[in-house]
Design a protein around this motif. Structure first.
Motif, PDB file in Angstrom:
ATOM      1  N   GLU A 184       0.794  -1.217   0.000  1.00  0.00           N
ATOM      2  CA  GLU A 184       0.000   0.000   0.000  1.00  0.00           C
ATOM      3  C   GLU A 184       0.830   1.272   0.000  1.00  0.00           C
ATOM      4  O   GLU A 184       0.416   2.298  -0.512  1.00  0.00           O
ATOM      5  CB  GLU A 184      -0.955   0.030   1.198  1.00  0.00           C
ATOM      6  CG  GLU A 184      -2.034  -1.031   1.146  1.00  0.00           C
ATOM      7  CD  GLU A 184      -1.613  -2.363   1.748  1.00  0.00           C
ATOM      8  OE1 GLU A 184      -0.443  -2.514   2.173  1.00  0.00           O
ATOM      9  OE2 GLU A 184      -2.456  -3.271   1.783  1.00  0.00           O
ATOM     10  N   GLN A 190       0.338  -3.110  -7.366  1.00  0.00           N
ATOM     11  CA  GLN A 190      -0.185  -3.911  -6.262  1.00  0.00           C
ATOM     12  C   GLN A 190      -0.984  -5.088  -6.806  1.00  0.00           C
ATOM     13  O   GLN A 190      -0.823  -6.217  -6.345  1.00  0.00           O
ATOM     14  CB  GLN A 190      -1.100  -3.075  -5.368  1.00  0.00           C
ATOM     15  CG  GLN A 190      -0.398  -2.048  -4.519  1.00  0.00           C
ATOM     16  CD  GLN A 190      -1.392  -1.281  -3.680  1.00  0.00           C
ATOM     17  OE1 GLN A 190      -2.197  -1.875  -2.973  1.00  0.00           O
ATOM     18  NE2 GLN A 190      -1.331   0.040  -3.737  1.00  0.00           N
ATOM     19  N   SER A 202      -6.853  -5.410   1.548  1.00  0.00           N
ATOM     20  CA  SER A 202      -5.773  -5.153   0.595  1.00  0.00           C
ATOM     21  C   SER A 202      -6.244  -5.214  -0.846  1.00  0.00           C
ATOM     22  O   SER A 202      -5.774  -4.458  -1.694  1.00  0.00           O
ATOM     23  CB  SER A 202      -4.631  -6.154   0.791  1.00  0.00           C
ATOM     24  OG  SER A 202      -3.971  -5.930   2.012  1.00  0.00           O
TER      25      SER A 202
END
Length: 106
Positions: free
Chosen positions: A28, A36, A63
């Protein structure tokens, strides 16, 4: 115990053999969303050893929530219940402790 400090996307054989993988606030803060997503797709493809464990902070759901990935959590992992009351120090940061999530690979 082996600690590896490397780009996770270069560690396919290590991820495939690992019994436990611990990931703390991994992407992050230093990868854009596209990177990501690429990293999580790589991880989901390589952490497949049945009954191995994945420890994450924050949760996988958190996430992945803002990313466009094709990862089906229910087909990859099962979240294991943790007893956060085991650690009973007076000054424990309960909120920080509850950010720890444990998953078993299916």
């Amino acid at each position: 115990l082996q600690v590896v400090h490397a780009d996770i996307c270069t560690q396919s054989s290590l991820l495939q053999k690992a019994d436990v993988v611990v990931m703390n606030n991994v992407f992050e803060y230093f990868l854009d969303r596209q990177e990501q997503a690429r990293a999580w797709e790589f991880i989901a493809c390589n952490i497949r050893k049945r009954a191995s464990l994945l420890v994450t902070v924050p949760s996988l759901k958190e996430s992945l929530s803002k990313l466009q990935v094709s990862i089906q959590l229910s087909q990859w992992v099962e979240e294991m219940e943790l007893n956060y009351d085991v650690y009973v120090e007076k000054d424990v940061d309960r909120e920080a402790l509850e950010q720890i999530h444990l998953y078993k690979i299916l």
